[in-house]
Design an enzyme around this catalytic site. Structure first.
Site, PDB file in Angstrom:
ATOM      1  N   GLU A 153       4.960  -6.873  -3.559  1.00  0.00           N
ATOM      2  CA  GLU A 153       3.811  -6.148  -3.013  1.00  0.00           C
ATOM      3  C   GLU A 153       3.770  -6.229  -1.489  1.00  0.00           C
ATOM      4  O   GLU A 153       3.446  -5.251  -0.813  1.00  0.00           O
ATOM      5  CB  GLU A 153       2.502  -6.684  -3.608  1.00  0.00           C
ATOM      6  CG  GLU A 153       2.323  -6.417  -5.096  1.00  0.00           C
ATOM      7  CD  GLU A 153       2.266  -4.943  -5.433  1.00  0.00           C
ATOM      8  OE1 GLU A 153       2.017  -4.120  -4.532  1.00  0.00           O
ATOM      9  OE2 GLU A 153       2.475  -4.598  -6.610  1.00  0.00           O
TER      10      GLU A 153
ATOM     11  N   TYR B 288      -5.933  -5.011  -2.251  1.00  0.00           N
ATOM     12  CA  TYR B 288      -4.933  -4.355  -3.103  1.00  0.00           C
ATOM     13  C   TYR B 288      -3.950  -5.377  -3.673  1.00  0.00           C
ATOM     14  O   TYR B 288      -3.682  -5.416  -4.882  1.00  0.00           O
ATOM     15  CB  TYR B 288      -4.183  -3.289  -2.305  1.00  0.00           C
ATOM     16  CG  TYR B 288      -2.951  -2.774  -3.006  1.00  0.00           C
ATOM     17  CD1 TYR B 288      -3.055  -1.774  -3.968  1.00  0.00           C
ATOM     18  CD2 TYR B 288      -1.692  -3.299  -2.736  1.00  0.00           C
ATOM     19  CE1 TYR B 288      -1.932  -1.311  -4.638  1.00  0.00           C
ATOM     20  CE2 TYR B 288      -0.568  -2.847  -3.395  1.00  0.00           C
ATOM     21  CZ  TYR B 288      -0.690  -1.854  -4.343  1.00  0.00           C
ATOM     22  OH  TYR B 288       0.417  -1.411  -5.006  1.00  0.00           O
TER      23      TYR B 288
ATOM     24  N   ASP C 113      -4.775   1.922  -3.580  1.00  0.00           N
ATOM     25  CA  ASP C 113      -3.911   2.190  -2.428  1.00  0.00           C
ATOM     26  C   ASP C 113      -3.874   3.701  -2.228  1.00  0.00           C
ATOM     27  O   ASP C 113      -4.663   4.443  -2.812  1.00  0.00           O
ATOM     28  CB  ASP C 113      -2.510   1.605  -2.629  1.00  0.00           C
ATOM     29  CG  ASP C 113      -1.712   2.325  -3.710  1.00  0.00           C
ATOM     30  OD1 ASP C 113      -2.309   3.112  -4.488  1.00  0.00           O
ATOM     31  OD2 ASP C 113      -0.482   2.112  -3.779  1.00  0.00           O
TER      32      ASP C 113
END
Length: 368
Positions: free
Chosen positions: A52, A135, A153
Site C-alpha cells: 500500500e 486509506y 482513494d
C-alpha cells in the site's frame, strides 16, 4: 409519479435492493476480473502495508518491481527496521515521493521496537503509525485482520460518485467523510478485504478516469453517471494543484575518478538523497550566466553543459541543466569541497549513494 433515481447530489440514495445489487455485482465482477498480485496471496499485514505504501501515487506496473525487491531484501518488518535509512532510500530510488520511504522506515522501527514486530489490527491504532493514513489503515485492517473498514482513494471516489451520483467536491477535506460513510454502509461485513480490493480494481480497470467501459458494466442499469451522461463530470473536483517552476543548475566537479556531491537537507524535495553543487534560479539562465555561478574561477575547465531536462513532480516542474567541470589540481578540488560543503566520492561509491532519479539518469548517461 415515477420515483427519481437519485435524491440531492450531496445526500444520494439508491434503494436498499439496488445497493445490495451493487455489492453483489461488484464481488461477482471481482471474482472473474481480479488482478493476480502477490500481496493478494497473503494476509500478512507487513506485506499488505508495504504494498500500500509503495502504490501510493504509483501505478501497479511501476510499483511491482519495488515491492518484490523490498520483500527479497527485507522479508520481515524487523529486517526493514534494522536496515540503514540510506540503504532503504537507495532501494526506493526512482520511485519518487521519498518521504514515503523515510516514513516506511520509521514505521518499521516503531512496529519492530515498540510493538514486538506486530502491526495493530484496529483502524484507529494503525492511524497512529508514521506514514499510515486513513486509506492505508483501512486496507490493512480489512485485508489482514478482516475488520470492516472501507478504503477511500481515487478509484473509490470515482466509482461511488458515478454509481450513486455523489456530487460533493472531492477537493474539499470534508467530502472524505461523505464517501467514507457511503463506502462503510456498503462494505461486506463478512469479507471486507475482498470488498475493498474489488472496488479498487473496479475503479482501476472498469470505471476508469477516461473512457470507462460502460457498455459492459454490470452497474449500468442503475449507475447515475451512465444514465445521465455525466461520466466525465464525476467525481467533482474544482481545485487544481498549484504547480511552481524551479530552475536547477548542477555543477559536477570532477578530479580524476572522484566527484563532489552532498546530501540534501530537510524541508525540500529529495531529503536524504545525494546530488551535486546546485545553484537555483527563479528563471531560465543563459549559458554565460550559468558559468558565472559555478565555473568562473581559475583551475576549472568546463567540459559540457547539458540541454535542459524537465522533471515533473506533483507540485513542481524542475528545469535542470548539468555543467560538467574538470578540476585541474587536487588543491582546487579540496578548496571547492570545503567552500561549497561538498564531499568527494569515488565513482563506485557514487553508484551506491541514494540519488534522485534525475541525478541517476544523468550519471548513467554521461559518466558511468
Amino acid at each position: 409519479m415515477e420515483k427519481p433515481l437519485m435524491s440531492t447530489p450531496s445526500n444520494p440514495s439508491i434503494s436498499t435492493l439496488e445497493s445490495e445489487t451493487f455489492v453483489n455485482q461488484l464481488i461477482s465482477w471481482y471474482e472473474h476480473q481480479r488482478r493476480d498480485l502477490p500481496w493478494r496471496q497473503t494476509n500478512d499485514p507487513y506485506k499488505i502495508w508495504l504494498s500500500e505504501i509503495i502504490l501510493q501515487q504509483t501505478r501497479v506496473k511501476q510499483g511491482m518491481p519495488y515491492y518484490l525487491k523490498f520483500i527479497q531484501q527485507y522479508p520481515t518488518v524487523n529486517d526493514l527496521a534494522d536496515a540503514p535509512e540510506s540503504e532503504v532510500l537507495r532501494l526506493w530510488q526512482g520511485l519518487g515521493y521519498y518521504s514515503r520511504a523515510r516514513n516506511l522506515h520509521a514505521c518499521a522501527k516503531t512496529v519492530s521496537n515498540e510493538l514486538n514486530g506486530k502491526f495493530p489490527s484496529e483502524f484507529e491504532s494503525l492511524l497512529k503509525l508514521k506514514g499510515i493514513g486513513r486509506y492505508t489503515a483501512a486496507a490493512i485492517a480489512s485485508i489482514a485482520f478482516n475488520k470492516p473498514s472501507a478504503v477511500v482513494d481515487g478509484n473509490v471516489y470515482r466509482v461511488l460518485s458515478r454509481v450513486f451520483g455523489i456530487e460533493d467536491d472531492i477537493s474539499e477535506a470534508k467530502t472524505l467523510k461523505v464517501f467514507e460513510a457511503k463506502a462503510n454502509s456498503l462494505i461486506d461485513k463478512k469479507a471486507p478485504g475482498e470488498f475493498n480490493q474489488a472496488i479498487m480494481d473496479f475503479g482501476a480497470m472498469q470505471c476508469t478516469p477516461k473512457s470507462p467501459a460502460c457498455a459492459i458494466c454490470p452497474m449500468s442499469t442503475f449507475c447515475y453517471a451512465f444514465n445521465t451522461g455525466k461520466q466525465d463530470k464525476l467525481p467533482v473536483k474544482t481545485k487544481k494543484v498549484k504547480v511552481r517552476n524551479r530552475y536547477f543548475y548542477y555543477f559536477i566537479y570532477e578530479y580524476g575518478n572522484k566527484l563532489l556531491m552532498k546530501e540534501r537537507g530537510p524541508k525540500d524535495v529529495w531529503q536524504g538523497l545525494y546530488d551535486f553543487s546546485l545553484f537555483e534560479s527563479t528563471e531560465s539562465l543563459s549559458e554565460e550566466a550559468i558559468l558565472k555561478e559555478g565555473a568562473n574561477q581559475q583551475g576549472l575547465m568546463v567540459m559540457d553543459i547539458s540541454e535542459e531536462v524537465k522533471h515533473v513532480l506533483t507540485h513542481q516542474r524542475i528545469f535542470t541543466r548539468f555543467v560538467r567541470v574538470k578540476v585541474k589540481d587536487l588543491g582546487n578540488f579540496e578548496s571547492l569541497s570545503k567552500s561549497k560543503s561538498l564531499k568527494a566520492y569515488e565513482l563506485d561509491e557514487v553508484q551506491e549513494l541514494p540519488k534522485p532519479i534525475l541525478i541517476q539518469n544523468y550519471l548513467q548517461k554521461e559518466i558511468f
